[in-house]
Motif scaffolding. Structure first.
Motif, PDB file in Angstrom:
ATOM      1  N   THR A 390       0.812  -1.221   0.000  1.00 21.20           N
ATOM      2  CA  THR A 390       0.000   0.000   0.000  1.00 21.20           C
ATOM      3  C   THR A 390       0.847   1.272   0.000  1.00 21.20           C
ATOM      4  O   THR A 390       0.303   2.373   0.110  1.00 21.20           O
ATOM      5  N   LEU A 391       2.170   1.119  -0.125  1.00 16.20           N
ATOM      6  CA  LEU A 391       3.090   2.265  -0.103  1.00 16.20           C
ATOM      7  C   LEU A 391       2.864   3.108   1.152  1.00 16.20           C
ATOM      8  O   LEU A 391       2.897   4.338   1.116  1.00 16.20           O
ATOM      9  N   SER A 392       2.631   2.413   2.272  1.00 18.64           N
ATOM     10  CA  SER A 392       2.298   3.076   3.524  1.00 18.64           C
ATOM     11  C   SER A 392       3.273   2.664   4.621  1.00 18.64           C
ATOM     12  O   SER A 392       4.052   1.726   4.456  1.00 18.64           O
ATOM     13  N   ALA A 393       3.229   3.365   5.751  1.00 16.69           N
ATOM     14  CA  ALA A 393       4.128   3.057   6.859  1.00 16.69           C
ATOM     15  C   ALA A 393       3.543   3.593   8.167  1.00 16.69           C
ATOM     16  O   ALA A 393       2.757   4.545   8.167  1.00 16.69           O
ATOM     17  N   VAL A 394       3.961   2.962   9.275  1.00 18.22           N
ATOM     18  CA  VAL A 394       3.556   3.381  10.623  1.00 18.22           C
ATOM     19  C   VAL A 394       4.804   3.443  11.490  1.00 18.22           C
ATOM     20  O   VAL A 394       5.606   2.500  11.499  1.00 18.22           O
ATOM     21  N   SER A 395       4.974   4.539  12.216  1.00 16.91           N
ATOM     22  CA  SER A 395       6.131   4.670  13.105  1.00 16.91           C
ATOM     23  C   SER A 395       5.710   4.431  14.548  1.00 16.91           C
ATOM     24  O   SER A 395       4.540   4.578  14.907  1.00 16.91           O
ATOM     25  N   PHE A 396       6.664   4.034  15.372  1.00 19.95           N
ATOM     26  CA  PHE A 396       6.381   3.764  16.784  1.00 19.95           C
ATOM     27  C   PHE A 396       7.660   3.982  17.579  1.00 19.95           C
ATOM     28  O   PHE A 396       8.763   4.074  17.015  1.00 19.95           O
ATOM     29  N   ALA A 397       7.514   4.065  18.894  1.00 21.38           N
ATOM     30  CA  ALA A 397       8.659   4.367  19.754  1.00 21.38           C
ATOM     31  C   ALA A 397       8.503   3.663  21.089  1.00 21.38           C
ATOM     32  O   ALA A 397       7.424   3.178  21.438  1.00 21.38           O
ATOM     33  N   ALA A 398       9.619   3.611  21.833  1.00 16.98           N
ATOM     34  CA  ALA A 398       9.614   3.122  23.204  1.00 16.98           C
ATOM     35  C   ALA A 398      10.396   4.125  24.040  1.00 16.98           C
ATOM     36  O   ALA A 398      11.434   4.632  23.615  1.00 16.98           O
ATOM     37  N   ALA A 399       9.871   4.423  25.235  1.00 18.31           N
ATOM     38  CA  ALA A 399      10.533   5.381  26.112  1.00 18.31           C
ATOM     39  C   ALA A 399      10.151   5.082  27.560  1.00 18.31           C
ATOM     40  O   ALA A 399       9.123   4.450  27.831  1.00 18.31           O
ATOM     41  N   ALA A 400      10.994   5.530  28.470  1.00 18.55           N
ATOM     42  CA  ALA A 400      10.732   5.379  29.901  1.00 18.55           C
ATOM     43  C   ALA A 400      10.897   6.734  30.587  1.00 18.55           C
ATOM     44  O   ALA A 400      11.801   7.508  30.238  1.00 18.55           O
ATOM     45  N   PHE A 401      10.044   7.007  31.564  1.00 20.65           N
ATOM     46  CA  PHE A 401      10.084   8.248  32.329  1.00 20.65           C
ATOM     47  C   PHE A 401      10.355   7.906  33.803  1.00 20.65           C
ATOM     48  O   PHE A 401       9.623   7.097  34.393  1.00 20.65           O
ATOM     49  N   THR A 402      11.368   8.524  34.376  1.00 19.14           N
ATOM     50  CA  THR A 402      11.681   8.319  35.793  1.00 19.14           C
ATOM     51  C   THR A 402      11.625   9.658  36.511  1.00 19.14           C
ATOM     52  O   THR A 402      11.832  10.723  35.915  1.00 19.14           O
ATOM     53  N   ALA A 403      11.351   9.603  37.815  1.00 20.72           N
ATOM     54  CA  ALA A 403      11.208  10.821  38.610  1.00 20.72           C
ATOM     55  C   ALA A 403      12.497  11.611  38.628  1.00 20.72           C
ATOM     56  O   ALA A 403      13.587  11.051  38.726  1.00 20.72           O
ATOM     57  N   ARG A 404      12.369  12.924  38.531  1.00 20.96           N
ATOM     58  CA  ARG A 404      13.535  13.791  38.625  1.00 20.96           C
ATOM     59  C   ARG A 404      13.891  14.046  40.069  1.00 20.96           C
ATOM     60  O   ARG A 404      13.027  14.133  40.926  1.00 20.96           O
TER      61      ARG A 404
END
Length: 404
Positions: A390-404
């Motif tokens: 379909t000449l298409s694409a989907v992007s995705f990510a991984a991330a973590a948040f910790t207390a400052r």
């Protein structure tokens, strides 16, 4: 159905396949209103994307005419097509809504939210599923785990096999954690009324049920009057929380926890403008109540989201390859705003491109930006899944948040 500004259903999946040498799109309707096996021409996808409730028949006709290099398509032509699409169950019309209401009543009476994708997107037996998830998590990059328990993670909700690197990195970051409550911000692909949808039904998985925090759900439902869809139906066939429930059950092991399942819908048509102020105007009390829950000890937030959706499958006239560089840069700008704890910058970046790249996790990520206390973000992965047919694409990510 409004024939002035028609709206196609956006709760359908479109699967490319080859039929007798011709590229065709198979329609998957989790509500089963469109019969399984129904196919549509690939060229119809951009037309359906234009039928978003904002474009008139004349505007759709003009856009299709331009896309076809000037070959004239009239509003009457589009009206005829619209009638055929409605008969096929592809349009948000009175007939569709009546059938949907009956399905919603049956789901409301069900004691749990049953699995939908077991045996399709992941194994459906406990032993096979546990082995598969162990294989996925073993692929986590070195350093994916954090020194302190994260306050939140971003994980994909794309098919686990396609997004296994992202799932591995995100869920490796919470191995060994023992939260008592997990708030899951999923994407309500079938959510068409309100910014959010809640359910207090437990989620079945092949590994066992994941309990829900009914008291927290009730508190949010009360606070979200006006921005929460009163129906639980969007949860019935949604994959974004189901996939997180499976990974959470496996990753957290025997730690007893309760989930708060929140589906987040598209802000299109619900916000006065694309801005943080408009978002807070629409959902302020809900966001405040959610932030109170997030601040309570033993609470983890999981945003199960994908980012840009580009190419013909998602309404673009250009192939994904031509849009990929700009789309990934947009992803990074959104992630940078989240890392900086700057919700205004997050919404300003979306407004800058007028959501041209179809970030399905926009509301979920905007919610995360509002409810997290000051935190440091570590980007664990950023990838894209390309769909050549379909000449298409989907992007995705991984991330973590910790207390400052």
């Amino acid at each position: 159905m409004s024939t002035d500004n028609p709206r196609a259903r956006h709760d359908l999946e479109f699967i490319p396949f080859d039929h007798e040498g011709q590229p065709t799109i198979l329609v998957r309707d989790r509500l089963e209103i469109v019969p399984w096996g129904t196919g549509i021409p690939q060229g119809l996808l951009p037309v359906l994307a234009l039928m978003d409730g904002r474009h008139s028949l004349a505007e759709v006709a003009a856009a299709v005419t331009e896309a076809q290099g000037g070959r004239l398509v009239t509003a009457e032509d589009v009206a005829g097509l619209l009638a055929q699409l409605d008969t096929a169950g592809l349009i948000d019309s009175p007939g569709y809504r009546e059938r949907k209401a009956a399905i919603a009543a049956a789901f409301a009476a069900a004691p749990r939210r049953d699995t939908v994708f077991a045996g399709q997107a992941y194994p459906d037996t406990p032993a096979d599923l546990a082995a598969y998830l162990d294989e996925v998590l073993a692929e986590a990059p070195t350093g994916a785990a954090t020194d302190t328990a994260p306050l939140a993670i971003i994980a994909p909700h794309i098919d686990p096999e396609a997004g296994r690197a992202g799932y591995a990195a995100a869920y490796a970051a919470i191995r060994g954690c023992a939260p008592r409550r997990v708030i899951v911000l999923g994407v309500g692909h079938q959510l068409m009324a309100g910014l959010y949808s809640l359910t207090d039904k437990p989620f079945a998985t092949p590994l066992g049920e994941v309990a829900t925090d009914a008291a927290a759900v009730a508190r949010l439902r009360q606070a979200g009057e006006g921005c929460v869809d009163p129906s639980e139906l969007p949860h019935k066939a949604e994959h974004s929380i189901e996939f997180q429930a499976v990974f959470l059950h496996h990753t957290l092991g025997k730690t007893p926890f309760a989930m708060v399942p929140i589906l987040c819908g598209s802000p299109t048509g619900l916000l006065a403008e694309t801005s943080r102020q408009a978002f807070r105007d629409a959902a302020g009390p809900f966001l405040d109540a959610l932030a109170e829950l997030v601040r309570q000890p033993g609470t983890l937030v999981v945003a199960g989201v994908d980012f840009c959706h580009i190419g013909g499958k998602f309404g673009h006239t250009e192939p994904a390859e031509a849009l990929e560089e700009a789309a990934l840069a947009h992803d990074r700008a959104l992630l940078d705003a989240l890392a900086a704890g700057d919700p205004d910058a997050f919404w300003a970046e979306s407004a800058r491109v007028d959501d041209a790249y179809n970030v399905c996790g926009l509301t979920a990520l905007g919610t995360l930006a509002e409810v997290l206390p000051p935190a440091a973000m570590v980007l664990l992965g950023h990838d894209i899944m390309r769909e050549a047919p379909t000449l298409s694409a989907v992007s995705f990510a991984a991330a973590a948040f910790t207390a400052r």
